[in-house]
Design a protein around this motif. Structure first.
Motif, PDB file in Angstrom:
ATOM      1  N   MET A   1      49.270  14.684  48.890  1.00 29.48           N
ATOM      2  CA  MET A   1      48.915  15.879  49.634  1.00 29.48           C
ATOM      3  C   MET A   1      48.486  16.975  48.657  1.00 29.48           C
ATOM      4  SD  MET A   1      51.283  17.901  52.356  1.00 29.48           S
ATOM      5  CE  MET A   1      51.539  19.534  51.756  1.00 29.48           C
ATOM      6  N   ALA A   2      47.404  17.656  48.951  1.00 24.13           N
ATOM      7  CA  ALA A   2      46.904  18.720  48.080  1.00 24.13           C
ATOM      8  C   ALA A   2      47.281  20.087  48.648  1.00 24.13           C
ATOM      9  CB  ALA A   2      45.394  18.605  47.947  1.00 24.13           C
ATOM     10  N   LEU A   3      47.304  21.058  47.769  1.00 27.48           N
ATOM     11  CA  LEU A   3      47.604  22.430  48.167  1.00 27.48           C
ATOM     12  C   LEU A   3      46.358  23.133  48.669  1.00 27.48           C
ATOM     13  CD1 LEU A   3      49.733  23.557  45.100  1.00 27.48           C
ATOM     14  CD2 LEU A   3      50.563  23.227  47.417  1.00 27.48           C
ATOM     15  N   ALA A   4      46.557  24.163  49.483  1.00 24.62           N
ATOM     16  CA  ALA A   4      45.464  25.059  49.854  1.00 24.62           C
ATOM     17  C   ALA A   4      45.403  26.127  48.756  1.00 24.62           C
ATOM     18  CB  ALA A   4      45.733  25.696  51.203  1.00 24.62           C
ATOM     19  N   PRO A   5      44.414  26.043  47.866  1.00 27.63           N
ATOM     20  CA  PRO A   5      44.401  26.942  46.706  1.00 27.63           C
ATOM     21  C   PRO A   5      44.465  28.424  47.063  1.00 27.63           C
ATOM     22  CG  PRO A   5      42.746  25.230  46.437  1.00 27.63           C
ATOM     23  CD  PRO A   5      43.301  25.095  47.829  1.00 27.63           C
ATOM     24  N   GLU A   6      43.701  28.852  48.057  1.00 28.86           N
ATOM     25  CA  GLU A   6      43.680  30.273  48.412  1.00 28.86           C
ATOM     26  C   GLU A   6      45.066  30.758  48.817  1.00 28.86           C
ATOM     27  OE1 GLU A   6      41.431  28.081  49.541  1.00 28.86           O
ATOM     28  OE2 GLU A   6      39.465  28.866  48.944  1.00 28.86           O
ATOM     29  N   THR A   7      45.762  29.974  49.653  1.00 33.65           N
ATOM     30  CA  THR A   7      47.098  30.362  50.125  1.00 33.65           C
ATOM     31  C   THR A   7      48.077  30.439  48.965  1.00 33.65           C
ATOM     32  OG1 THR A   7      46.623  29.226  52.190  1.00 33.65           O
ATOM     33  CG2 THR A   7      48.910  29.768  51.782  1.00 33.65           C
ATOM     34  N   THR A   8      48.022  29.472  48.069  1.00 30.60           N
ATOM     35  CA  THR A   8      48.915  29.438  46.913  1.00 30.60           C
ATOM     36  C   THR A   8      48.657  30.632  45.999  1.00 30.60           C
ATOM     37  OG1 THR A   8      49.007  27.032  47.053  1.00 30.60           O
ATOM     38  CG2 THR A   8      49.715  28.020  44.979  1.00 30.60           C
ATOM     39  N   LEU A   9      47.389  30.937  45.741  1.00 26.30           N
ATOM     40  CA  LEU A   9      47.057  32.067  44.870  1.00 26.30           C
ATOM     41  C   LEU A   9      47.495  33.392  45.491  1.00 26.30           C
ATOM     42  CD1 LEU A   9      43.521  31.029  43.559  1.00 26.30           C
ATOM     43  CD2 LEU A   9      45.710  30.873  42.361  1.00 26.30           C
ATOM     44  N   LYS A  10      47.300  33.550  46.794  1.00 31.19           N
ATOM     45  CA  LYS A  10      47.694  34.793  47.468  1.00 31.19           C
ATOM     46  C   LYS A  10      49.203  35.025  47.395  1.00 31.19           C
ATOM     47  CE  LYS A  10      43.848  35.215  50.686  1.00 31.19           C
ATOM     48  NZ  LYS A  10      43.408  35.182  52.075  1.00 31.19           N
ATOM     49  N   ALA A  11      49.991  33.951  47.302  1.00 39.01           N
ATOM     50  CA  ALA A  11      51.457  34.062  47.226  1.00 39.01           C
ATOM     51  C   ALA A  11      51.930  34.418  45.812  1.00 39.01           C
ATOM     52  CB  ALA A  11      52.104  32.756  47.676  1.00 39.01           C
TER      53      ALA A  11
ATOM     54  N   ILE B   1      37.182  32.865  43.735  1.00 36.56           N
ATOM     55  CA  ILE B   1      36.685  32.563  42.385  1.00 36.56           C
ATOM     56  C   ILE B   1      37.683  31.665  41.652  1.00 36.56           C
ATOM     57  CG2 ILE B   1      36.270  33.583  40.099  1.00 36.56           C
ATOM     58  CD1 ILE B   1      35.056  36.024  41.651  1.00 36.56           C
ATOM     59  N   PHE B   2      38.964  32.025  41.707  1.00 31.34           N
ATOM     60  CA  PHE B   2      39.980  31.244  40.993  1.00 31.34           C
ATOM     61  C   PHE B   2      40.368  29.982  41.746  1.00 31.34           C
ATOM     62  CE2 PHE B   2      40.293  35.337  38.913  1.00 31.34           C
ATOM     63  CZ  PHE B   2      40.221  34.939  37.584  1.00 31.34           C
ATOM     64  N   ALA B   3      40.287  30.026  43.081  1.00 28.80           N
ATOM     65  CA  ALA B   3      40.583  28.825  43.880  1.00 28.80           C
ATOM     66  C   ALA B   3      39.588  27.718  43.538  1.00 28.80           C
ATOM     67  CB  ALA B   3      40.542  29.149  45.367  1.00 28.80           C
ATOM     68  N   ALA B   4      38.336  28.094  43.275  1.00 30.78           N
ATOM     69  CA  ALA B   4      37.306  27.100  42.933  1.00 30.78           C
ATOM     70  C   ALA B   4      37.578  26.469  41.564  1.00 30.78           C
ATOM     71  CB  ALA B   4      35.929  27.756  42.954  1.00 30.78           C
ATOM     72  N   ALA B   5      38.234  27.222  40.672  1.00 29.95           N
ATOM     73  CA  ALA B   5      38.512  26.710  39.327  1.00 29.95           C
ATOM     74  C   ALA B   5      39.844  25.959  39.252  1.00 29.95           C
ATOM     75  CB  ALA B   5      38.532  27.871  38.329  1.00 29.95           C
TER      76      ALA B   5
ATOM     77  N   ILE C   1      45.220  26.146  36.422  1.00 22.80           N
ATOM     78  CA  ILE C   1      43.982  26.774  35.958  1.00 22.80           C
ATOM     79  C   ILE C   1      43.969  26.587  34.445  1.00 22.80           C
ATOM     80  CG2 ILE C   1      42.636  28.898  35.731  1.00 22.80           C
ATOM     81  CD1 ILE C   1      44.006  29.871  38.330  1.00 22.80           C
ATOM     82  N   ARG C   2      43.021  25.786  33.990  1.00 20.55           N
ATOM     83  CA  ARG C   2      42.944  25.447  32.567  1.00 20.55           C
ATOM     84  C   ARG C   2      42.269  26.572  31.782  1.00 20.55           C
ATOM     85  NH1 ARG C   2      44.278  20.444  31.308  1.00 20.55           N
ATOM     86  NH2 ARG C   2      42.986  20.438  29.447  1.00 20.55           N
ATOM     87  N   SER C   3      42.703  26.729  30.546  1.00 24.60           N
ATOM     88  CA  SER C   3      42.161  27.763  29.679  1.00 24.60           C
ATOM     89  C   SER C   3      40.642  27.630  29.519  1.00 24.60           C
ATOM     90  CB  SER C   3      42.839  27.693  28.307  1.00 24.60           C
ATOM     91  OG  SER C   3      42.292  28.644  27.441  1.00 24.60           O
ATOM     92  N   ALA C   4      40.153  26.404  29.375  1.00 25.03           N
ATOM     93  CA  ALA C   4      38.704  26.183  29.209  1.00 25.03           C
ATOM     94  C   ALA C   4      37.934  26.688  30.433  1.00 25.03           C
ATOM     95  CB  ALA C   4      38.426  24.704  28.981  1.00 25.03           C
TER      96      ALA C   4
END
Length: 157
Positions: A1-11, A25-29, A108-111
Motif C-alpha cells: 500500500m502506498a501513501l498519499a504524498p500530499e496528505t502526508t506532507l500536509k501533516a 512540488i514536493f509530493a511529485a519528488a 525525499i532524496r537529497s539529489a
C-alpha cells in the motif's frame, strides 16, 4: 500500500504554511517506501542522503554511547520528519532509525532536492526554513538535556 504524498506532507510540521502548489512540488519528488517492523530506515554512521516523513507506524531512534551500548533517543510517529539534516548537509547519520511497527514513509532524496532547488528555489527555501524552525523547536524542547551536555563537555578535562 502506498501513501498519499500530499496528505502526508500536509501533516508534517516542515511543510506548515505551504500552499497546495508547494505541497504538490514536493509530493511529485517524494517516493513512498515501506519498512517492515524491525528494519532500519537508516543507520548511525552511514552517509545520509534523504529526509523521511512517517506516514504510518512508529520509528525508534537510537544511538550508541561511548561504551557501544544502544541508547534509545525516542520515537517518531505519523507526520513527523526524520533525517532532515541530510537535505541541508552531507554527512553521516547521527543515529539509527528502526521501524518499531510496519512503517510507511515518504522519502525525499537529497539529489532530488538539489534538482528542485534549481527549478523551484522559493519552495526549497521555504522547506529549509521549516527545517531550521523545527530544529529550533527541538532544541528548546530539549534545552535541559543540552545544558547537561554542555556542562559535561566544558567541565571535564
Amino acid at each position: 500500500m502506498a501513501l498519499a504524498p500530499e496528505t502526508t506532507l500536509k501533516a508534517c510540521p516542515l511543510f506548515k504554511g505551504f500552499t497546495d502548489t508547494g505541497i504538490a512540488i514536493f509530493a511529485a519528488a517524494a517516493v513512498s517506501r515501506a519498512f517492515p517492523k524491525g528494519t532500519a530506515l537508516f543507520s548511525e554512521g552511514k552517509a545520509g542522503d534523504s529526509l523521511f516523513i512517517v506516514g504510518e507506524g512508529t520509528v525508534r531512534l537510537s544511538a550508541r554511547n561511548p561504551g557501544g551500548e544502544d541508547v534509545s533517543l525516542g520515537e517518531v510517529t505519523v507526520g513527523e520528519p526524520l533525517g532532515e539534516l541530510a537535505l541541508v548537509q552531507k554527512g553521516e547519520r547521527l543515529c539509527t532509525a528502526t521501524a518499531q511497527t510496519d512503517v510507511l514513509a515518504l522519502e525525499i532524496r537529497s539529489a532530488d532536492f538539489q534538482k528542485l532547488l534549481a527549478q523551484k528555489p522559493q519552495a526549497c527555501i521555504k522547506l529549509l526554513m521549516g527545517i531550521v524552525s523545527h530544529f529550533g523547536a527541538k532544541a528548546r524542547d530539549n534545552r535541559d538535556m543540552l545544558r547537561t551536555l554542555v556542562v559535561r563537555s566544558t567541565s571535564g578535562g
